[in-house]
Design a protein around this motif. Sequence first.
Motif, PDB file in Angstrom:
ATOM      1  N   GLY A  13      -1.465  11.035  -0.212  1.00 44.94           N
ATOM      2  CA  GLY A  13      -1.039  10.343   1.110  1.00 44.94           C
ATOM      3  C   GLY A  13      -2.153  10.282   1.878  1.00 44.94           C
ATOM      4  O   GLY A  13      -2.397   9.197   2.590  1.00 44.94           O
ATOM      5  N   ALA A  14      -2.911  11.184   2.096  1.00 48.40           N
ATOM      6  CA  ALA A  14      -4.175  11.080   3.007  1.00 48.40           C
ATOM      7  C   ALA A  14      -5.214  10.323   2.496  1.00 48.40           C
ATOM      8  O   ALA A  14      -5.696   9.521   3.202  1.00 48.40           O
ATOM      9  CB  ALA A  14      -4.782  12.783   3.425  1.00 48.40           C
ATOM     10  N   ALA A  15      -5.371  10.318   1.133  1.00 44.36           N
ATOM     11  CA  ALA A  15      -6.622   9.291   0.555  1.00 44.36           C
ATOM     12  C   ALA A  15      -6.217   8.107   0.632  1.00 44.36           C
ATOM     13  O   ALA A  15      -7.155   7.307   1.148  1.00 44.36           O
ATOM     14  CB  ALA A  15      -6.593   9.740  -0.931  1.00 44.36           C
ATOM     15  N   ILE A  16      -5.128   7.549   0.788  1.00 50.90           N
ATOM     16  CA  ILE A  16      -4.691   6.112   0.747  1.00 50.90           C
ATOM     17  C   ILE A  16      -4.668   5.726   2.090  1.00 50.90           C
ATOM     18  O   ILE A  16      -4.364   4.452   2.772  1.00 50.90           O
ATOM     19  CB  ILE A  16      -3.542   5.896  -0.099  1.00 50.90           C
ATOM     20  CG1 ILE A  16      -2.388   6.093   0.460  1.00 50.90           C
ATOM     21  CG2 ILE A  16      -3.910   5.889  -1.430  1.00 50.90           C
ATOM     22  CD1 ILE A  16      -0.911   5.809  -0.213  1.00 50.90           C
ATOM     23  N   LYS A  17      -4.791   6.665   3.277  1.00 47.39           N
ATOM     24  CA  LYS A  17      -4.759   6.414   4.681  1.00 47.39           C
ATOM     25  C   LYS A  17      -3.456   5.675   5.110  1.00 47.39           C
ATOM     26  O   LYS A  17      -3.626   4.422   5.692  1.00 47.39           O
ATOM     27  CB  LYS A  17      -6.060   5.649   4.991  1.00 47.39           C
ATOM     28  CG  LYS A  17      -7.189   6.546   4.873  1.00 47.39           C
ATOM     29  CD  LYS A  17      -8.450   5.485   4.934  1.00 47.39           C
ATOM     30  CE  LYS A  17      -9.767   6.393   5.157  1.00 47.39           C
ATOM     31  NZ  LYS A  17     -10.011   7.079   3.562  1.00 47.39           N
ATOM     32  N   LEU A  18      -2.448   6.189   4.839  1.00 47.19           N
ATOM     33  CA  LEU A  18      -1.171   5.763   5.317  1.00 47.19           C
ATOM     34  C   LEU A  18      -1.165   5.508   6.850  1.00 47.19           C
ATOM     35  O   LEU A  18      -1.270   6.444   7.449  1.00 47.19           O
ATOM     36  CB  LEU A  18       0.030   6.805   4.582  1.00 47.19           C
ATOM     37  CG  LEU A  18       0.548   6.647   3.284  1.00 47.19           C
ATOM     38  CD1 LEU A  18       1.281   7.796   2.999  1.00 47.19           C
ATOM     39  CD2 LEU A  18       1.037   5.211   2.752  1.00 47.19           C
ATOM     40  N   ARG A  19      -0.448   4.494   7.256  1.00 42.25           N
ATOM     41  CA  ARG A  19      -0.364   4.167   8.835  1.00 42.25           C
ATOM     42  C   ARG A  19       0.924   4.254   9.124  1.00 42.25           C
ATOM     43  O   ARG A  19       1.832   4.205   8.137  1.00 42.25           O
ATOM     44  CB  ARG A  19      -0.819   2.710   8.905  1.00 42.25           C
ATOM     45  CG  ARG A  19      -0.172   1.750   8.324  1.00 42.25           C
ATOM     46  CD  ARG A  19      -0.326   0.332   8.983  1.00 42.25           C
ATOM     47  NE  ARG A  19       0.332  -0.686   8.399  1.00 42.25           N
ATOM     48  CZ  ARG A  19       1.482  -1.199   8.423  1.00 42.25           C
ATOM     49  NH1 ARG A  19       2.225  -0.297   9.585  1.00 42.25           N
ATOM     50  NH2 ARG A  19       1.898  -2.219   7.971  1.00 42.25           N
ATOM     51  N   LYS A  20       1.265   4.715  10.294  1.00 44.12           N
ATOM     52  CA  LYS A  20       2.475   4.797  10.772  1.00 44.12           C
ATOM     53  C   LYS A  20       3.207   3.504  10.633  1.00 44.12           C
ATOM     54  O   LYS A  20       2.911   2.562  11.054  1.00 44.12           O
ATOM     55  CB  LYS A  20       2.357   5.417  12.467  1.00 44.12           C
ATOM     56  CG  LYS A  20       3.812   5.492  13.214  1.00 44.12           C
ATOM     57  CD  LYS A  20       3.488   5.956  14.541  1.00 44.12           C
ATOM     58  CE  LYS A  20       5.116   6.058  15.060  1.00 44.12           C
ATOM     59  NZ  LYS A  20       4.914   6.468  16.584  1.00 44.12           N
ATOM     60  N   GLY A  21       4.678   3.787  10.200  1.00 40.36           N
ATOM     61  CA  GLY A  21       5.443   2.690   9.939  1.00 40.36           C
ATOM     62  C   GLY A  21       5.164   1.702   8.834  1.00 40.36           C
ATOM     63  O   GLY A  21       5.647   0.786   8.457  1.00 40.36           O
TER      64      GLY A  21
END
Length: 248
Positions: free
Chosen positions: A29-37
């Motif tokens: 989840g951190a590696a693909i740089k999930l953004r809020k929303g």
Amino acid sequence: MDLPRSFTIRESSHRILNPFTPEKLATLGAAIKLRKGASVRDLCCGKGEMLATWARDHDIAGTGVDISTVFLAAARERAAELGVADQVTFVHGDAAVHVAAERVDVAACIGATWIGQGVAGTVALLERSLRPGGVMLIGEPFWRAEPPSQEAVEACHARSREDHETLPGLISLFDGLGYDVVEMVLADEDSWDRYRAAQWLNIRTWLDANPDDELAPEMRAELSADPLRYTRFERSLLGWGVFALMKR
């Protein structure tokens, strides 16, 4: 429309239904740089651990689709436990024909590319739900070493050597489909052990509680054979990972 009971027995204690630890799932989840929303669609979501924990940690919104009513019930319970039931939805249905009504930021199939009859077909299916510039996640096994025999191939849940790629072969396959590999998180032997060995305790616990069940002989035979098969072949031969892809 549901999974055979043997699947739910085997996976009864698992939250993550593949050889990933919670730490590796968080790393992804951190590696693909999930953004809020961000919107996430997860085909064959299992017990929904990816969507539920990412909703908690990254404030995403998501929908999971699975054929198992048992797994979906566990997914909804987990979402409620983590306080994200208003952010994630779980749908009972055939993931092989599911296309999102609105295109999403992340489209995933983690360890179930049989829904598209292989990697290429699953990529094509997910592409129909993915917005331009979005990230596709594919979870897939690969050969870590050349299987020495047909017995070894079958011990790794394959019918033939060609059922799995090597890791470079898998990367080349994604490239040939027009996708850049932009991240990957791979299982290791310890995460494989935590997944596979826990299945043996799940089966033994179930057998002790259900000795007269009609499935007992089948599950007993599996428990008698699987630890040797795994340690002799699968642990050293079979890799597994999740690959993040972006279309060129």
